[in-house]
Write a protein that holds these residues in place. Structure first.
Motif, mmCIF file in Angstrom:
data_model
loop_
_atom_site.group_PDB
_atom_site.id
_atom_site.type_symbol
_atom_site.label_atom_id
_atom_site.label_comp_id
_atom_site.label_asym_id
_atom_site.label_seq_id
_atom_site.Cartn_x
_atom_site.Cartn_y
_atom_site.Cartn_z
ATOM 1 N N UNK A 1 0.825 -1.212 0.000
ATOM 2 C CA UNK A 1 0.000 0.000 0.000
ATOM 3 C C UNK A 1 0.860 1.263 0.000
ATOM 4 N N UNK A 2 1.975 1.187 0.687
ATOM 5 C CA UNK A 2 2.899 2.327 0.672
ATOM 6 C C UNK A 2 3.456 2.521 -0.733
ATOM 7 N N UNK A 3 3.863 1.430 -1.383
ATOM 8 C CA UNK A 3 4.417 1.503 -2.740
ATOM 9 C C UNK A 3 3.409 2.084 -3.720
ATOM 10 N N UNK A 4 2.130 1.768 -3.515
ATOM 11 C CA UNK A 4 1.082 2.245 -4.418
ATOM 12 C C UNK A 4 0.582 3.637 -4.039
ATOM 13 N N UNK A 5 1.137 4.204 -2.961
ATOM 14 C CA UNK A 5 0.752 5.551 -2.554
ATOM 15 C C UNK A 5 -0.568 5.643 -1.830
ATOM 16 N N UNK A 6 -1.083 4.513 -1.388
ATOM 17 C CA UNK A 6 -2.375 4.510 -0.691
ATOM 18 C C UNK A 6 -2.239 4.869 0.787
ATOM 19 N N UNK A 7 -1.076 4.591 1.347
ATOM 20 C CA UNK A 7 -0.790 4.917 2.739
ATOM 21 C C UNK A 7 0.632 5.458 2.831
#
Length: 288
Positions: free
Chosen positions: A56-62
Motif C-alpha cells: 500500500x505504501x508503494x502504491x501511494x495509498x498509505x
C-alpha cells in the motif's frame, strides 16, 4: 457505552480474516489486540500484514507514518485473558466450528467487563447460536466482514432476536468508524444477504462444471468477462478457502437434514484431499 467511549478492540483468531480485521481497526485509530493461542500463527499474521502495508505504501495509498502508527496501536497476544483485559469490543474470527465458538464465547463472557460487546465474524452461524453460551445475549451480534477484509468495503451487521438496539447501533457505528459500509439485517437468516446470493451463483457454477458443460477456467472467465465480476467463483473459493465452503455446507445440512444442502461432490473431494485453495497451494488452481 456509546461509540465515543469505544477505544479498545480485541480480535480473536489470527487467520487471514482476523489479522486483516485487526489492521483495519488499527488503521482507523483504535487500539487493537490480535489474539491467537498459536504463537507461530501470530508471527505469520504479523509478516503478512507487513507485506500488505508495504504494498500500500508503494502504491501511494498509505504513508509510512500511517503504517507505523497503525502497527504501534496493534498488539499481538497469545493469552486470551491479557488480550481482553481492557477491551471494549471483541470480534471473534476463529474456525467455523460451532462448538469451538460456543466455548470461546463462554470463556469471553467470564473474562470481559459487563459493557463489552461480543461480535462474531461468522457468516455460517447466526449469533443466536452463540448468544446463550453467555450471560449477555443482548450484547451478541454478527459483524461479518468479507475477504480480503483490508479491501472489501461491506460489513453485514445482523441483529438477532436477542440483540439489543444499542448493541446493533454501536456495531453499525463502529463499521462506519473503521471506514467500511454497513448494512443492518433486522432478521437472522442463514448466509445473510451477500453470501446467499453468492451461494446461488457458486452452486450453479459447480453444477455446470460437474455436468461437463464447461471447464473451471471457462466458467470463471464467463463471470469475469461477461458479468464483470472481479473474480470467478472457483478462484474465489480458492481465495476464501474450500474448507470454509465445506464446513458451511455441512453445518447447514446438519441443521436442515436436506440432502440438497450438503456440499457439492466437488467441494467434498477437494476437502478430503486437503486441496483447500491458496492456503495449501492448490485448490481449483495451483499456486506457487
Amino acid at each position: 457505552m456509546n461509540i465515543e467511549e469505544l477505544k479498545n478492540i480485541t480480535v480473536v483468531g489470527s487467520g487471514a480474516m482476523g489479522s486483516q480485521i485487526a489492521m483495519v481497526c488499527a488503521l482507523a485509530g483504535y487500539h487493537v489486540t490480535l489474539q491467537d493461542i498459536n504463537h507461530d500463527s501470530l508471527e505469520k499474521a504479523k509478516n503478512a500484514l507487513k507485506g500488505h502495508m508495504e504494498n500500500r505504501i508503494k502504491k501511494g495509498r498509505l504513508s509510512q507514518d500511517e503504517v507505523n502508527a497503525a502497527f504501534d496501536r496493534l498488539q499481538f497476544e497469545t493469552n486470551l485473558e491479557t488480550a481482553v483485559k481492557e477491551t471494549d469490543f471483541v470480534i471473534e474470527a476463529i474456525i467455523e466450528l460451532l462448538d469451538e465458538k460456543r466455548k470461546l464465547f463462554t470463556q469471553l463472557d467470564q473474562l470481559v467487563s459487563d459493557h463489552v460487546i461480543l461480535a462474531t465474524n461468522s457468516s455460517t452461524f447466526a449469533s443466536s447460536r452463540l448468544a446463550y453460551a453467555t450471560n449477555r445475549p443482548e450484547k451478541i451480534c454478527n459483524m461479518h466482514f468479507f475477504n480480503p477484509a483490508l479491501v472489501m468495503e461491506l460489513v453485514e451487521v445482523v441483529q438477532g432476536p436477542h440483540t439489543s438496539e444499542a448493541t446493533a447501533k454501536i456495531t453499525v457505528d463502529l463499521v462506519e468508524r473503521i471506514n467500511k459500509t454497513p448494512i443492518l439485517l433486522k432478521k437472522e437468516i442463514d448466509g445473510f444477504v451477500a453470501n446467499r446470493i453468492l451461494a446461488a451463483l457458486t452452486n450453479e457454477a459447480i453444477s455446470l462444471y460437474e455436468k461437463g458443460v464447461a471447464s473451471i477456467e471457462e466458467i470463471d472467465l464467463a463471470c469475469t468477462k461477461a458479468l464483470n465480476h472481479p473474480i470467478g467463483p472457483f478462484a474465489l473459493l480458492d481465495l476464501t478457502g474450500i474448507d470454509i465452503s465445506y464446513y458451511a455446507g455441512m453445518q447447514l445440512y446438519q441443521k436442515t437434514q436436506n440432502e440438497a444442502d450438503k456440499p457439492a461432490k466437488t467441494i467434498i473431494d477437494k476437502f478430503e484431499k486437503g486441496e483447500l485453495g491458496r492456503k495449501t497451494g492448490k485448490g481449483f488452481y495451483v499456486y506457487s
